[in-house]
Design a protein around this motif. Sequence first.
Motif, mmCIF file in Angstrom:
data_model
loop_
_atom_site.group_PDB
_atom_site.id
_atom_site.type_symbol
_atom_site.label_atom_id
_atom_site.label_comp_id
_atom_site.label_asym_id
_atom_site.label_seq_id
_atom_site.Cartn_x
_atom_site.Cartn_y
_atom_site.Cartn_z
ATOM 1 N N CYS A 1 105.450 -42.636 -4.630
ATOM 2 C CA CYS A 1 105.154 -43.706 -4.003
ATOM 3 C C CYS A 1 104.112 -43.190 -2.681
ATOM 4 O O CYS A 1 103.113 -43.803 -2.379
ATOM 5 C CB CYS A 1 106.169 -44.213 -3.156
ATOM 6 S SG CYS A 1 107.634 -44.824 -4.327
ATOM 7 N N ILE A 2 104.314 -41.864 -2.171
ATOM 8 C CA ILE A 2 103.617 -41.577 -1.118
ATOM 9 C C ILE A 2 102.245 -41.228 -1.760
ATOM 10 O O ILE A 2 101.112 -41.654 -0.978
ATOM 11 C CB ILE A 2 104.262 -40.160 -0.673
ATOM 12 C CG1 ILE A 2 105.622 -40.405 0.175
ATOM 13 C CG2 ILE A 2 103.295 -39.568 0.268
ATOM 14 C CD1 ILE A 2 106.411 -39.300 0.529
ATOM 15 N N GLU A 3 102.146 -40.296 -2.729
ATOM 16 C CA GLU A 3 100.390 -40.189 -3.214
ATOM 17 C C GLU A 3 99.976 -41.384 -3.857
ATOM 18 O O GLU A 3 98.795 -41.783 -3.521
ATOM 19 C CB GLU A 3 100.779 -39.016 -4.286
ATOM 20 C CG GLU A 3 101.189 -37.794 -4.123
ATOM 21 C CD GLU A 3 101.039 -36.850 -5.116
ATOM 22 O OE1 GLU A 3 100.920 -37.208 -6.224
ATOM 23 O OE2 GLU A 3 101.204 -35.562 -5.038
ATOM 24 N N ARG A 4 100.697 -42.345 -4.202
ATOM 25 C CA ARG A 4 100.208 -43.667 -4.712
ATOM 26 C C ARG A 4 99.514 -44.455 -3.577
ATOM 27 O O ARG A 4 98.432 -45.098 -3.995
ATOM 28 C CB ARG A 4 101.363 -44.548 -5.238
ATOM 29 C CG ARG A 4 100.976 -45.671 -5.957
ATOM 30 C CD ARG A 4 101.857 -46.224 -6.797
ATOM 31 N NE ARG A 4 102.030 -45.264 -8.036
ATOM 32 C CZ ARG A 4 103.213 -45.800 -9.064
ATOM 33 N NH1 ARG A 4 104.072 -46.614 -8.707
ATOM 34 N NH2 ARG A 4 103.135 -44.978 -9.965
ATOM 35 N N ASN A 5 99.820 -44.229 -2.576
ATOM 36 C CA ASN A 5 99.431 -44.840 -1.407
ATOM 37 C C ASN A 5 98.019 -44.132 -1.069
ATOM 38 O O ASN A 5 96.908 -44.973 -0.629
ATOM 39 C CB ASN A 5 100.165 -44.774 -0.274
ATOM 40 C CG ASN A 5 101.047 -46.009 -0.056
ATOM 41 O OD1 ASN A 5 100.868 -46.906 0.758
ATOM 42 N ND2 ASN A 5 102.206 -45.933 -0.427
ATOM 43 N N ALA A 6 97.816 -43.048 -1.124
ATOM 44 C CA ALA A 6 96.792 -42.255 -1.022
ATOM 45 C C ALA A 6 95.578 -42.552 -2.099
ATOM 46 O O ALA A 6 94.219 -42.955 -1.871
ATOM 47 C CB ALA A 6 96.654 -40.857 -1.275
ATOM 48 N N MET A 7 96.055 -42.857 -3.139
ATOM 49 C CA MET A 7 95.253 -43.328 -4.445
ATOM 50 C C MET A 7 94.711 -44.764 -4.306
ATOM 51 O O MET A 7 93.567 -45.197 -4.399
ATOM 52 C CB MET A 7 95.903 -43.084 -5.579
ATOM 53 C CG MET A 7 96.319 -41.743 -6.240
ATOM 54 S SD MET A 7 94.861 -40.719 -6.198
ATOM 55 C CE MET A 7 93.972 -41.676 -7.495
ATOM 56 N N GLY A 8 95.790 -45.569 -3.685
ATOM 57 C CA GLY A 8 95.309 -46.913 -3.239
ATOM 58 C C GLY A 8 94.114 -47.028 -2.207
ATOM 59 O O GLY A 8 93.382 -48.077 -2.356
ATOM 60 N N ALA A 9 94.354 -46.352 -1.261
ATOM 61 C CA ALA A 9 93.262 -46.274 -0.235
ATOM 62 C C ALA A 9 91.799 -45.831 -0.739
ATOM 63 O O ALA A 9 90.675 -46.195 -0.359
ATOM 64 C CB ALA A 9 93.793 -45.453 0.899
ATOM 65 N N VAL A 10 91.972 -44.692 -1.616
ATOM 66 C CA VAL A 10 90.705 -44.444 -2.140
ATOM 67 C C VAL A 10 90.088 -45.584 -3.051
ATOM 68 O O VAL A 10 88.696 -45.694 -3.009
ATOM 69 C CB VAL A 10 90.973 -43.059 -3.196
ATOM 70 C CG1 VAL A 10 89.675 -42.597 -3.786
ATOM 71 C CG2 VAL A 10 91.289 -41.650 -2.149
ATOM 72 N N LYS A 11 91.068 -46.297 -3.697
ATOM 73 C CA LYS A 11 90.548 -47.252 -4.566
ATOM 74 C C LYS A 11 89.924 -48.472 -3.636
ATOM 75 O O LYS A 11 88.933 -48.916 -4.096
ATOM 76 C CB LYS A 11 91.463 -47.976 -5.468
ATOM 77 C CG LYS A 11 91.929 -46.936 -6.714
ATOM 78 C CD LYS A 11 92.857 -47.428 -7.623
ATOM 79 C CE LYS A 11 93.230 -46.769 -8.834
ATOM 80 N NZ LYS A 11 94.248 -47.366 -9.579
ATOM 81 N N ALA A 12 90.574 -48.456 -2.571
ATOM 82 C CA ALA A 12 90.227 -49.652 -1.655
ATOM 83 C C ALA A 12 88.440 -49.272 -1.140
ATOM 84 O O ALA A 12 87.701 -50.044 -1.421
ATOM 85 C CB ALA A 12 90.880 -49.846 -0.545
ATOM 86 N N VAL A 13 88.351 -48.165 -0.872
ATOM 87 C CA VAL A 13 86.929 -47.660 -0.275
ATOM 88 C C VAL A 13 85.904 -47.626 -1.208
ATOM 89 O O VAL A 13 84.940 -48.124 -1.246
ATOM 90 C CB VAL A 13 87.041 -46.190 0.243
ATOM 91 C CG1 VAL A 13 85.702 -45.658 0.755
ATOM 92 C CG2 VAL A 13 87.801 -46.044 1.648
ATOM 93 N N ASN A 14 86.299 -47.300 -2.595
ATOM 94 C CA ASN A 14 85.505 -47.443 -3.831
ATOM 95 C C ASN A 14 85.280 -48.930 -4.104
ATOM 96 O O ASN A 14 84.219 -49.006 -4.474
ATOM 97 C CB ASN A 14 85.941 -46.584 -4.961
ATOM 98 C CG ASN A 14 84.976 -46.059 -5.966
ATOM 99 O OD1 ASN A 14 83.730 -45.808 -5.465
ATOM 100 N ND2 ASN A 14 85.304 -45.972 -7.213
#
Length: 446
Positions: free
Chosen positions: A396-409
Amino acid sequence: MLCSVFEIFKIGIGPSSSHTMGPMSASVRFLDELKQSGVFERVTKIKITLYGSLACTGRGHATDIAILMGLLGFLPKTVPIDQIPQLLANIRRSKTLQLNSEQWIEFSEETDLIFKETEFLEGHPNGMCFTAFCEKNQKLYSCIYYSIGGGFVVSEEELEQDQTGQEQHDINLPHQFKNGKDILETGQKLGKNLLQMALENELALKPQEQINYQLDEIWQTMSQCIQRGVRQEGILPGGLGIPRRAPTLLKKLQEEVNLPLPKQIDWLNLYAIAVNEENAGGGRVVTSPTNGAAGVVPATLQYYMNFDETASVEKAREFLLVAGMIGALIKLNGSISGAEVGCQGEVGSASAMAAAGLTHVLGGSNEQIENAAEIALEHHLGMTCDPIGGLVQAPCIERNAMGAVKAVNATSLALKGGGIHFVPLDVAIKTMMDVGRDMQSKYKET
């Protein structure tokens, strides 16, 4: 009808909006109903039974602790986090509990808080039954509640009436949207952007000063959560032995000089990880739209505030209003519950919200905002909710980082695309629900 953005962004406590905040709120609601029915003073015993996903991952999500704090009368926003260990120890040592901090009853977790992992109630995977008894074990009052995601709680009757958990507003809102298509068509017809329409709806509920105060409070809580998260060291609770990484990441970033543009993404990762490590540790967070996805929106907003020269407090408010509007749209026509549709409904929804907010503050049109949200959500479709050990830690913790990266992209792609795209956001939301229904229950927060 869309709910208020302040029902999407709620200040509370980790580690889970559906498994911690929801059950705590349900406990307080049950106490209120006992008082309204005139039987509170006669209560000598309370039994709570947890079903389905709440039972399967309840201990890892601190559902048991949340219910006890709720029975003491504490709500997620105001519960004294630092006092919880002592309050919990007192209950377990004395086998007693002071209902609403007013009336003492006997209470034993072994017999009065039951986990039924293999039984699911019909209404929703996150079901719980509260029952109050008086002397001679006579039943006084009983109610079934469902925690439907994002801290929202509904009774069995409300769920049957197809209510969605948001506050029921008597005021006739100026813009009563049913879907994303409505929003785009209304904006085009009236010549207004998403921010203007979201704000006009909120102004029908409360004055501008209160709206600004609450938006600032939400952003301050998010930012403070990041600041706490980058300072806290040690091992996360729960037994997996996962160390907090945010302080080490911060130190490495601070040691770098002349940070090249691609490396700025490391700061985005840091912000998201800091928030969700705080969430995993039971800290103060904001549902965005849930606790399990609480790092995506704050990380994206902090990233914008730190790295864009046009950023301001007013822009932060705008970001939250637009992001909250998209979150409300997803909740209305889809789901933000991991137990219902998997993590596509949590991190996927959060990523769509963050992409929408960022696209707005960077000057995007209504069509580009809708496109950004769709891109972010689309590329989370099919994501399961699979917390190891029932803890909101891995993945879950890393998944939030990936979700933020996808949001910016997603924002970058939408801003370069002019708003023209093949798949509407409404279709992505419907697809998420279809996939969630087809997904086996063992992949949905169990």
